[in-house]
Design a protein around this motif. Structure first.
Motif, PDB file in Angstrom:
ATOM      1  N   GLY A 234       1.097  -0.635  -0.183  1.00  0.00           N
ATOM      2  CA  GLY A 234       0.008  -0.388   0.153  1.00  0.00           C
ATOM      3  C   GLY A 234       1.097   0.998  -0.179  1.00  0.00           C
TER       4      GLY A 234
ATOM      5  N   THR B  21      -0.009   7.396  -0.371  1.00  0.00           N
ATOM      6  CA  THR B  21       0.302   8.781  -0.524  1.00  0.00           C
ATOM      7  C   THR B  21       2.150   8.691  -0.657  1.00  0.00           C
TER       8      THR B  21
ATOM      9  N   GLU C 128       1.001  -0.837  -4.993  1.00  0.00           N
ATOM     10  CA  GLU C 128      -0.136  -0.124  -4.124  1.00  0.00           C
ATOM     11  C   GLU C 128      -1.653  -1.036  -6.363  1.00  0.00           C
TER      12      GLU C 128
ATOM     13  N   ASP D 215       0.849  -2.065   5.064  1.00  0.00           N
ATOM     14  CA  ASP D 215      -0.493  -1.274   5.775  1.00  0.00           C
ATOM     15  C   ASP D 215      -1.286  -0.697   4.377  1.00  0.00           C
TER      16      ASP D 215
HETATM   17  C1  LIG Z   1      -3.861   2.705   4.006  1.00  0.00           C
HETATM   18  S1  LIG Z   1      -3.239   3.406   2.880  1.00  0.00           S
HETATM   19  C2  LIG Z   1      -1.421   3.233   2.357  1.00  0.00           C
HETATM   20  C3  LIG Z   1      -0.721   4.650   2.824  1.00  0.00           C
HETATM   21  C4  LIG Z   1       0.695   4.492   2.775  1.00  0.00           C
HETATM   22  N1  LIG Z   1       1.579   3.228   2.873  1.00  0.00           N
HETATM   23  C5  LIG Z   1       0.931   5.839   2.585  1.00  0.00           C
HETATM   24  O1  LIG Z   1       2.030   6.061   3.569  1.00  0.00           O
HETATM   25  O2  LIG Z   1       0.513   7.166   2.266  1.00  0.00           O
HETATM   26  C6  LIG Z   1      -3.376   1.849   1.483  1.00  0.00           C
HETATM   27  C7  LIG Z   1      -3.396   1.336   0.222  1.00  0.00           C
HETATM   28  O3  LIG Z   1      -3.510   0.240  -0.002  1.00  0.00           O
HETATM   29  C8  LIG Z   1      -4.392   0.446  -1.342  1.00  0.00           C
HETATM   30  N2  LIG Z   1      -4.679  -1.089  -1.997  1.00  0.00           N
HETATM   31  C9  LIG Z   1      -6.126  -1.530  -1.148  1.00  0.00           C
HETATM   32  N3  LIG Z   1      -6.281  -2.968  -1.593  1.00  0.00           N
HETATM   33  C10 LIG Z   1      -4.937  -3.237  -2.892  1.00  0.00           C
HETATM   34  C11 LIG Z   1      -4.585  -3.726  -3.056  1.00  0.00           C
HETATM   35  N4  LIG Z   1      -5.619  -5.540  -3.397  1.00  0.00           N
HETATM   36  N5  LIG Z   1      -3.132  -4.490  -3.691  1.00  0.00           N
HETATM   37  C12 LIG Z   1      -2.621  -3.385  -4.197  1.00  0.00           C
HETATM   38  N6  LIG Z   1      -3.039  -2.283  -2.728  1.00  0.00           N
HETATM   39  C13 LIG Z   1      -3.786  -2.039  -2.440  1.00  0.00           C
HETATM   40  C14 LIG Z   1      -5.085   1.610  -1.032  1.00  0.00           C
HETATM   41  O4  LIG Z   1      -5.608   1.566  -2.550  1.00  0.00           O
HETATM   42  C15 LIG Z   1      -3.901   2.849  -0.922  1.00  0.00           C
HETATM   43  O5  LIG Z   1      -2.917   2.590  -1.593  1.00  0.00           O
END
Ligand SMILES: C[S@@+](CC[C@H](N)C(=O)[O-])C[C@H]1O[C@@H](n2cnc3c(N)ncnc32)[C@H](O)[C@@H]1O
Ligand SMILES: Cc1cc2nc3c(=O)[nH]c(=O)nc-3n(C[C@H](O)[C@H](O)[C@H](O)COP(=O)(O)OP(=O)(O)OC[C@H]3O[C@@H](n4cnc5c(N)ncnc54)[C@H](O)[C@@H]3O)c2cc1C
Length: 645
Positions: A60, A63, A90, A163
């Motif tokens: 994930g 940002t 991502e 995350d």
């Molecule tokens: C909590 S956010 C991550 C925050 C990030 N680490 C930051 O520093 O901003 C979770 C992320 O996981 C991604 N995500 C959700 N499901 C996913 C999947 N099945 N495979 C890959 N990424 C995924 C979302 O699009 C999102 O950007």
């Protein structure tokens, strides 16, 4: 498959996802929470100390805040020779605009945010590897679903940040399949940290091989999880053993000989030197870039396919990688004279429609009608087509010289030296030249175009020599071309008062002389595509020989032990399950980069990044399926599978 960018809602300047009903980071947490959960949870930054190379994996990217905080902490204490590798998966990347808006909340990380924004890849599926901080940091972004993308990665991760939005809101990010890949990619003793303590997550991580413990959580969260890899249950590797490369024989001397000083050899030498290696580059001609890489100018563009098969995917990945690499190099070496003016490819309507359907971002590919194409070219052209705005043209010899100047301290160039024999003793390769002089080296890279069969005769199966003749035309006021135009040939804007017009294709034709009929063929194709050139008289030309393979993909990677392959995989035609076969064997520390065909300007630097990453045990810059597509034993394997060896 296409990427659906993140849809962001801003609440009190904090980005959140309406789709997942969760925030990217908590409103009152931000950098402090990242330091507490992900850095301290993995024993960082203390574990950076004394490490020449450290690899962090993340599920994930969002940002990129975790990346920014990590980068800042690492830069504070990393000695100049240290390297940081950060990889993150991502599925819904932020647009560049949303990314910048999110970063504007953290002025303390302005410098790191600027570096990230400068290399942030276009939103196309797949693996994108970029270097920043003077090449000391690699960022590998895997755009796609976590399970599939991690399965296609080759890396050795020291610490993981898990995350992926709360498990209750986004279970797809916390599955046994994702954790199996996380464990497969982790070094022995590698660690992980996550804010969640959900029971299902704990059980699945333990089943994947991690020993877990709870730690105090951040802010209002009572607890979080940290873990260390223990015994990993066997994982189902999707790559068959014959295509798994051997990268893990680190060379403590960091010394290599590269044979062949065309763009393939020079870019490998440069990639290794950038990582602190001492490289001897040996060339039989009296100067670098004297054979296929000696053309006055060449076009930098991909070869996309309608169904984006392996060739199309490789070509797009190589194009995106190499244009970003050229951009970085040009800031340090202006003499490189990289001209990122875009490339116009003229196409018939049905082919244009096929490429349009790929729905690539307009920063990569733009469909244009004839009037727009003519306006952009600065000359009337025969049809519409597509523009690759990130493409352009350059002089291959100038590129080779710029690369050598960039790493002059670490690369020794020996021209006028033809290697005629290559033998292995217990620890080293022994290279003998035509005068009987011997050089030894622990690692050797073969970048000798089609002449590679002298050292690896089995590659004959996969290689052809294709003669190409260029025509040069004098520049005139009527031919003020603004960008390269490609058709069933190409014409490049004037360089040193001449246009380069390419090129003919004749397989297994060894004629070195310029031929009038080949000039006529080049000029006829040009006159059809850009009529104002009709009647132009050549003022010179050049003949060179491409090394090509039948599937138009390079031959790249460690050189297989072909005798072993013939024995161990002799009965592949019976279709036994792949895991029943033994691991592949390779000739120790011998690599090859050839068959760059007619796109060497984009594929050779990409290949170089792979070889250097492999030798340094860094995250590899291609997905496994691309590795399989360029593997030096692929033709032999296909024959064994058909039972025709
Ligand atoms: C909590 S956010 C991550 C925050 C990030 N680490 C930051 O520093 O901003 C979770 C992320 O996981 C991604 N995500 C959700 N499901 C996913 C999947 N099945 N495979 C890959 N990424 C995924 C979302 O699009 C999102 O950007
Ligand atoms: C006419 C023509 C037009 C082209 N146009 C384009 C274009 O517009 N865009 C594009 O991307 N690509 C283009 N290409 C393709 C591109 O030029 C090649 O893919 C690329 O130059 C290949 O680089 P290389 O380093 O593999 O081979 P080379 O440049 O041929 O380098 C191999 C080197 O190995 C040396 N060598 C061989 N044997 C030995 C030995 N035993 N000991 C020491 N040295 C040895 C050779 O002397 C040579 O210098 C074109 C090619 C041709 C022929």
């Amino acid at each position: 498959k296409r990427i659906r960018p993140a849809r962001i809602e801003w609440r009190d300047h904090t980005p959140s996802s309406p789709e997942f009903q969760d925030v990217y980071f908590s409103r009152d947490g931000g950098p402090d929470e990242v330091r507490h959960v992900f850095l301290a949870g993995n024993g960082l930054p203390a574990r950076f100390a004394g490490r020449r190379s450290f690899t962090i994996g993340e599920t994930g990217f969002g940002t990129g805040l975790n990346f920014l905080v990590t980068l800042a902490a690492w830069r504070e204490q990393a000695p100049p020779e240290a390297r940081l590798h950060f990889l993150s998966v991502e599925k819904h990347p932020l647009t560049a605009g949303d990314l910048a808006a999110a970063h504007s909340r953290w002025p303390a990380f302005n410098e790191e945010a600027g570096m990230l924004q400068a290399v942030y890849p276009p939103l196309v599926p797949g693996l994108h590897q970029r270097r920043l901080a003077d090449g000391r940091v690699t960022l590998t972004l895997l755009f796609g679903d976590a399970g599939a993308m991690l399965a296609s990665l080759t890396a050795r991760v020291d610490a993981w940040y898990l995350d992926g939005f709360a498990p209750g809101k986004n279970p797809a990010m916390w599955t046994p399949a994702v954790f199996e890949q996380v464990a497969r990619l982790t070094r022995p003793d590698g660690t992980l940290a996550t804010y969640t303590t959900a029971g299902a997550v704990r059980r699945r991580l333990e089943a994947a091989g991690f020993a877990l413990h709870k730690r105090p959580g951040y802010g209002r969260k009572r607890e979080m999880l940290a873990g260390r890899l223990g015994v990993v249950p066997p994982t189902s590797l999707s790559t068959p053993p014959w295509f798994v490369p051997a990268c893990a024989s680190p060379d403590p001397e960091r010394r290599a000989v590269v044979i062949g000083a065309g763009i393939a050899g020079v870019s490998v030498a440069h990639a290794l030197a950038e990582r602190g290696w001492r490289v001897t580059l040996v060339e039989k001609q009296d100067r670098v870039a004297a054979e296929a890489s000696g053309n006055p100018s060449g076009v930098v563009l991909p070869r996309l396919t309608a169904d984006m098969d392996r060739q199309g995917r490789f070509s797009l990945a190589a194009f995106l990688h190499t244009t970003a690499w050229l951009h970085r190099l040009a800031t340090r070496q202006p003499a490189l004279s990289w001209q990122p003016v875009g490339v116009l490819q003229l196409l018939e309507a049905n082919r244009q429609a096929q490429l349009d359907q790929l729905a690539l971002p307009t920063s990569i590919l733009e469909c244009v009608d004839r009037a727009t194409a003519s306006a952009r070219a600065g000359m009337e052209v025969a049809s519409g087509g597509v523009i690759f705005p990130g493409g352009g043209w350059l002089s291959p010899p100038a590129l080779c010289r710029a690369l050598l100047a960039d790493q002059a301290r670490r690369i020794t160039v020996q021209t006028g030296r033809e290697i005629i024999r290559l033998e292995r003793d217990e620890h080293h390769w022994r290279l003998e030249d035509s005068r009987g002089q011997v050089t030894t080296a622990p690692v050797v890279v073969l970048a000798t175009g089609h002449a590679v069969t002298r050292f690896a005769p089995n590659l004959e199966l996969a290689l052809a020599s294709v003669r190409g003749q260029l025509t040069c035309l004098p520049v005139s006021p009527a031919t003020d071309l603004k960008l390269p135009v490609c058709y069933d040939g190409y014409v490049i804007p004037a360089c040193d008062g001449r246009h380069t017009v390419g090129a003919t294709y004749h397989r297994n034709d060894a004629c070195q002389e310029l031929r009038a009929e080949d000039h006529a063929r080049n000029l006829a194709a040009l006159a059809r595509a850009v009529p104002a050139f009709a009647g132009a008289t050549p003022c010179g030309g050049r003949v060179a020989f491409r090394a090509s393979s039948p599937d138009h993909l390079p031959i790249l990677g460690p050189v297989p032990d072909f005798d072993f392959y013939r024995r161990a995989y002799a009965d592949l035609r019976h279709g036994r399950p792949a895991h029943r076969y033994p691991a592949a064997r390779y000739r120790p520390n011998l690599f090859v980069s050839t068959a760059h065909g007619s796109r060497g300007l984009i594929t050779a630097p990409f290949a170089a990044a792979w070889i250097a990453a492999c030798l340094e045990t860094e995250p590899l810059p291609f997905e496994t399926r691309i590795l399989e597509a360029v593997h030096p034993a692929r033709y032999l394997i296909r024959k064994l599978q058909r039972g025709v060896v």
